[in-house]
Design a protein around this motif. Structure first.
Motif, PDB file in Angstrom:
ATOM      1  N   THR A 105       0.824  -1.220   0.000  1.00  0.00           N
ATOM      2  CA  THR A 105       0.000   0.000   0.000  1.00  0.00           C
ATOM      3  C   THR A 105       0.855   1.265   0.000  1.00  0.00           C
ATOM      4  N   LEU A 106       2.132   1.150   0.356  1.00  0.00           N
ATOM      5  CA  LEU A 106       3.017   2.311   0.398  1.00  0.00           C
ATOM      6  C   LEU A 106       3.748   2.498  -0.930  1.00  0.00           C
ATOM      7  N   THR A 107       4.271   3.690  -1.134  1.00  0.00           N
ATOM      8  CA  THR A 107       5.045   3.989  -2.338  1.00  0.00           C
ATOM      9  C   THR A 107       6.275   4.825  -1.963  1.00  0.00           C
ATOM     10  N   GLY A 108       7.218   4.893  -2.902  1.00  0.00           N
ATOM     11  CA  GLY A 108       8.367   5.783  -2.743  1.00  0.00           C
ATOM     12  C   GLY A 108       9.252   5.436  -1.569  1.00  0.00           C
ATOM     13  N   LEU A 109       9.786   6.460  -0.933  1.00  0.00           N
ATOM     14  CA  LEU A 109      10.745   6.294   0.147  1.00  0.00           C
ATOM     15  C   LEU A 109      10.142   5.572   1.343  1.00  0.00           C
ATOM     16  N   LYS A 110       8.855   5.802   1.617  1.00  0.00           N
ATOM     17  CA  LYS A 110       8.200   5.130   2.744  1.00  0.00           C
ATOM     18  C   LYS A 110       8.201   3.618   2.544  1.00  0.00           C
ATOM     19  N   LYS A 111       7.956   3.209   1.310  1.00  0.00           N
ATOM     20  CA  LYS A 111       7.962   1.780   0.998  1.00  0.00           C
ATOM     21  C   LYS A 111       9.359   1.198   1.175  1.00  0.00           C
ATOM     22  N   GLU A 112      10.381   1.950   0.743  1.00  0.00           N
ATOM     23  CA  GLU A 112      11.756   1.486   0.869  1.00  0.00           C
ATOM     24  C   GLU A 112      12.169   1.381   2.333  1.00  0.00           C
ATOM     25  N   ILE A 113      11.789   2.365   3.132  1.00  0.00           N
ATOM     26  CA  ILE A 113      12.140   2.354   4.552  1.00  0.00           C
ATOM     27  C   ILE A 113      11.462   1.181   5.256  1.00  0.00           C
ATOM     28  N   LEU A 114      10.190   0.924   4.919  1.00  0.00           N
ATOM     29  CA  LEU A 114       9.491  -0.213   5.516  1.00  0.00           C
ATOM     30  C   LEU A 114      10.180  -1.518   5.141  1.00  0.00           C
ATOM     31  N   PHE A 115      10.473  -1.670   3.849  1.00  0.00           N
ATOM     32  CA  PHE A 115      11.076  -2.913   3.374  1.00  0.00           C
ATOM     33  C   PHE A 115      12.424  -3.164   4.050  1.00  0.00           C
ATOM     34  N   PHE A 116      13.311  -2.179   3.983  1.00  0.00           N
ATOM     35  CA  PHE A 116      14.642  -2.384   4.522  1.00  0.00           C
ATOM     36  C   PHE A 116      14.646  -2.376   6.046  1.00  0.00           C
ATOM     37  N   GLY A 117      13.704  -1.667   6.658  1.00  0.00           N
ATOM     38  CA  GLY A 117      13.593  -1.696   8.113  1.00  0.00           C
ATOM     39  C   GLY A 117      13.174  -3.069   8.616  1.00  0.00           C
ATOM     40  N   LEU A 118      12.159  -3.659   7.978  1.00  0.00           N
ATOM     41  CA  LEU A 118      11.719  -5.004   8.367  1.00  0.00           C
ATOM     42  C   LEU A 118      12.785  -6.045   8.042  1.00  0.00           C
ATOM     43  N   LEU A 119      13.472  -5.849   6.917  1.00  0.00           N
ATOM     44  CA  LEU A 119      14.565  -6.766   6.580  1.00  0.00           C
ATOM     45  C   LEU A 119      15.683  -6.676   7.617  1.00  0.00           C
ATOM     46  N   ALA A 120      16.002  -5.470   8.051  1.00  0.00           N
ATOM     47  CA  ALA A 120      17.034  -5.295   9.072  1.00  0.00           C
ATOM     48  C   ALA A 120      16.634  -5.978  10.379  1.00  0.00           C
ATOM     49  N   LEU A 121      15.365  -5.846  10.757  1.00  0.00           N
ATOM     50  CA  LEU A 121      14.885  -6.487  11.983  1.00  0.00           C
ATOM     51  C   LEU A 121      14.959  -8.004  11.857  1.00  0.00           C
ATOM     52  N   THR A 122      14.607  -8.518  10.687  1.00  0.00           N
ATOM     53  CA  THR A 122      14.697  -9.959  10.438  1.00  0.00           C
ATOM     54  C   THR A 122      16.137 -10.441  10.529  1.00  0.00           C
ATOM     55  N   VAL A 123      17.026  -9.736   9.851  1.00  0.00           N
ATOM     56  CA  VAL A 123      18.427 -10.132   9.811  1.00  0.00           C
ATOM     57  C   VAL A 123      19.069 -10.017  11.195  1.00  0.00           C
ATOM     58  N   THR A 124      18.638  -9.037  11.986  1.00  0.00           N
ATOM     59  CA  THR A 124      19.148  -8.882  13.352  1.00  0.00           C
ATOM     60  C   THR A 124      18.996 -10.179  14.140  1.00  0.00           C
ATOM     61  N   SER A 125      17.833 -10.790  14.009  1.00  0.00           N
ATOM     62  CA  SER A 125      17.580 -12.046  14.716  1.00  0.00           C
ATOM     63  C   SER A 125      18.266 -13.217  14.036  1.00  0.00           C
ATOM     64  N   SER A 126      18.114 -13.327  12.717  1.00  0.00           N
ATOM     65  CA  SER A 126      18.567 -14.532  12.022  1.00  0.00           C
ATOM     66  C   SER A 126      20.084 -14.640  11.936  1.00  0.00           C
ATOM     67  N   VAL A 127      20.786 -13.507  11.889  1.00  0.00           N
ATOM     68  CA  VAL A 127      22.247 -13.573  11.877  1.00  0.00           C
ATOM     69  C   VAL A 127      22.756 -14.171  13.188  1.00  0.00           C
ATOM     70  N   GLN A 128      22.127 -13.799  14.297  1.00  0.00           N
ATOM     71  CA  GLN A 128      22.533 -14.363  15.588  1.00  0.00           C
ATOM     72  C   GLN A 128      22.175 -15.839  15.698  1.00  0.00           C
ATOM     73  N   LEU A 129      21.055 -16.226  15.068  1.00  0.00           N
ATOM     74  CA  LEU A 129      20.611 -17.613  15.143  1.00  0.00           C
ATOM     75  C   LEU A 129      21.358 -18.520  14.179  1.00  0.00           C
ATOM     76  N   ALA A 130      21.612 -18.020  12.951  1.00  0.00           N
ATOM     77  CA  ALA A 130      22.106 -18.907  11.903  1.00  0.00           C
ATOM     78  C   ALA A 130      23.405 -18.463  11.248  1.00  0.00           C
ATOM     79  N   GLY A 131      23.736 -17.160  11.261  1.00  0.00           N
ATOM     80  CA  GLY A 131      24.952 -16.679  10.615  1.00  0.00           C
ATOM     81  C   GLY A 131      24.673 -15.997   9.288  1.00  0.00           C
TER      82      GLY A 131
END
Length: 248
Positions: free
Chosen positions: A150-176
């Motif tokens: 539903t988002l566009t432009g920079l807001k969409k990019e911030i949401l995508f990369f923000g959620l990806l960063a949160l995911t990676v924060t956990s998964s890097v510690q769990l799996a590498g």
């Protein structure tokens, strides 16, 4: 004790990892910025290294999230400002990887810690380890499905990369870092190679099959689990790519 009764928590964690990473992996491949997750993963690993080096493992989540968000912010900003975005992301990856080596170079366990940051052994996960990723990945998936389209432009990019960063924060510690990379790329890549099934369910199914088979193989032959997952997943992706004829 049967193999399933011994390893079911590790299998459950593996399926959770595939579930959340396939969602982002499909988008990353469609965007054509394959090294995005690897760069963010390396930045996240800087936080883990700092936690181990200066705080005896304390504050790992906060430091990892901080550096993952820095990496995500740099990439989301560069998407609109940098002409050759893939080259920029590659340089971020090199910066993150070299920073870890520099930080750990004067420690007695530097090489061991670096290898652990790249691919962690998740084989003997305990049931209590499942609650945090279950809640976190479920929340991320819900937020992604509700707002990303539903988002566009920079807001969409911030949401995508923000959620990806949160995911990676956990998964890097769990799996590498490397395990996170293949879980993001290989299931999504296999799903996009075929046209018979819906991409996301196919990515979930293929990724779960690959990672569980890899874990069983590593257990039976006493191999490092993280690197076995990376090897088998990468091999499956490469063989499948060569086997499927490209449309002209």
């Amino acid at each position: 004790m049967s193999l399933m009764s011994l390893l079911w928590p590790a299998f459950a964690l593996a399926i959770l990892l595939v579930f959340v990473h396939a969602i982002f992996g499909l988008e990353i491949i469609k965007r054509g910025v394959i090294f995005t997750d690897l760069a963010i993963g390396q930045f996240a690993a800087i936080g883990v290294a700092l936690s181990l080096l200066f705080f005896d493992g304390k504050y790992a989540f906060g430091l990892t999230l901080l550096f993952a968000l820095i990496g995500a912010l740099l990439i989301s900003t560069a998407t609109y400002r940098v002409k050759h975005i893939e080259a920029f992301i590659g340089m971020l990856y090199a910066l993150g990887a070299s920073a870890i080596i520099v930080l750990l170079s004067n420690t007695t366990q530097g090489t061991e810690l670096f290898n652990k940051l790249q691919a962690t052994d998740i084989l003997f996960t305990s049931p209590s380890d499942l609650w945090e990723p279950l809640f976190l990945y479920g929340t991320i998936a819900i937020l992604f499905s509700l707002f990303y389209y539903t988002l566009t432009g920079l807001k969409k990019e911030i949401l995508f990369f923000g959620l990806l960063a949160l995911t990676v924060t956990s998964s890097v510690q769990l799996a590498g870092v490397l395990v996170v990379f293949v879980l993001l790329i290989v299931p999504a890549f296999l799903a996009l190679l075929q046209t018979k099934f819906s991409p996301l369910p196919f990515a979930w199914s293929a990724g779960s099959l690959i990672i569980i088979a890899s874990m069983v193989f590593s257990y039976l032959y006493d191999l490092p689990t993280g690197y076995t997952i990376v090897f088998i997943a990468s091999l499956c992706g490469i063989v499948s790519a060569l086997a499927v004829k490209r449309d002209k």
